[in-house]
Motif scaffolding. Structure first.
Motif, short mmCIF file in Angstrom:
data_model
loop_
_atom_site.label_atom_id
_atom_site.label_comp_id
_atom_site.label_asym_id
_atom_site.label_seq_id
_atom_site.Cartn_x
_atom_site.Cartn_y
_atom_site.Cartn_z
N ASP A 1 -10.07 33.53 -30.95
CA ASP A 1 -9.90 32.19 -31.48
C ASP A 1 -10.58 32.08 -32.84
N ALA A 2 -9.96 31.31 -33.75
CA ALA A 2 -10.48 31.11 -35.11
C ALA A 2 -10.88 32.43 -35.75
N LEU B 1 -21.95 36.05 -31.83
CA LEU B 1 -21.87 36.53 -30.45
C LEU B 1 -21.48 35.41 -29.49
N CYS B 2 -22.00 34.19 -29.74
CA CYS B 2 -21.60 33.04 -28.92
C CYS B 2 -20.10 32.81 -29.01
N SER C 1 -14.70 33.05 -26.70
CA SER C 1 -13.29 33.37 -26.92
C SER C 1 -12.77 34.40 -25.93
N ARG C 2 -13.59 35.40 -25.64
CA ARG C 2 -13.12 36.53 -24.83
C ARG C 2 -13.37 36.38 -23.34
N ARG C 3 -14.40 35.58 -22.98
CA ARG C 3 -14.78 35.50 -21.57
C ARG C 3 -15.07 34.08 -21.09
N GLY C 4 -15.88 33.37 -21.86
CA GLY C 4 -16.38 32.09 -21.39
C GLY C 4 -15.31 31.08 -21.03
N MET D 1 -19.22 28.05 -23.34
CA MET D 1 -18.27 27.61 -24.37
C MET D 1 -18.99 27.06 -25.59
N TRP D 2 -20.11 27.70 -25.94
CA TRP D 2 -20.74 27.48 -27.24
C TRP D 2 -20.03 28.38 -28.25
N TRP D 3 -19.42 27.79 -29.25
CA TRP D 3 -18.65 28.59 -30.20
C TRP D 3 -19.48 29.03 -31.40
#
Length: 250
Positions: free
Chosen positions: A23-24, A62-63, A68-71, A230-232
């Motif tokens: 994402d983004a 990393l957040c 994006s990949r797991r959370g 889901m901290w981006w």
């Protein structure tokens, strides 16, 4: 009897078989440049401050990578399980991208249908395309329950009272103006059947969504943080969920 999605538990969803990209993705080169700049500055200045700044930048990256990949899969597995779907629902995903949430939802269906719409902008998600979403639907074994449409979420090409559930994950904020975002909320409500549910997860403007939904008469409107998964970009860019229910006909 409805076949449930195979989930080990609420915090460890079944492994995904599709390829969902990032994402983004445009943010990651920017983060790389900032990190390199902090490292060079620290070396040249021989001070600790830039290295601390670089560590904060790396933590933010990393957040975002984890979310994006797991959370998002962990959180949406729980959210969908909590709905206790029957399996015959019609579900709409606004801004479905490569199908991460759309296909999770489709795995809860038997005779129902999950429809995803997007304008397929690759700045919003790497490799974003209708073909990528279709291949993921095949990989996840739900292609017969999924329909993909190219459409603008501010002008949905569906009749009133068409869906039992409308979902969206970190997509509505890409609509730039507040007026257009309000239109997204109104369109989502328009296509919901009486008694239908709305779940919108996003990074900002969620209080705006909450106020709009309450103003147009939705029931049980709530807004909540979805937690560290889901901290981006750390806690300062955390995803919040707005939920609402369309009142039954009087």
């Amino acid at each position: 009897m409805r076949t449930r999605m195979p989930v080990a538990d609420r915090h460890h969803p079944a492994a995904r078989k599709g390829a969902y990209g990032l994402d983004a993705p445009y943010l990651f080169p920017v983060i790389g440049i900032l990190l390199a700049g902090n490292i060079v500055s620290g070396i040249l200045s021989r001070s600790v401050g830039p290295f601390i700044g670089g560590a904060a930048v790396l933590l933010s990256a990393l957040c975002g990578l984890y979310a994006s990949r797991r959370g998002k899969f962990v959180i949406w597995t729980r959210l969908l399980e909590d709905l206790h779907l029957r399996g015959d629902e019609r579900i709409l995903d606004l801004g479905c991208g490569r199908g991460a949430i759309l296909l999770l939802a489709a795995q809860h269906l038997t005779s129902g249908r999950a429809i995803g719409i997007d304008i397929w902008n690759r700045q919003h998600q790497s490799g974003n395309s209708v073909d990528a979403a279709r291949q993921n639907a095949i990989a996840e074994g739900v292609a017969n329950r999924v329909q993909l449409c190219t459409a603008d979420m501010t002008r949905l090409p569906f009749a009133e009272n068409s869906f039992d559930l409308v979902v969206s994950n970190v997509a509505v904020h890409n609509v730039k103006s507040a007026e257009e975002r309000q239109r997204v909320m109104k369109e989502a409500v328009r296509v919901l059947r009486p008694g239908g549910r709305l779940l919108i997860a996003d990074l900002w403007a969620t209080r705006e969504y909450q106020m709009t939904l309450a103003k147009i008469g939705m029931a049980d409107v709530t807004r909540q943080a979805l937690g560290w998964r889901m901290w981006w970009s750390g806690p300062w860019l955390a995803t919040r969920l707005v939920q609402a229910r369309k009142p039954p006909r009087s």
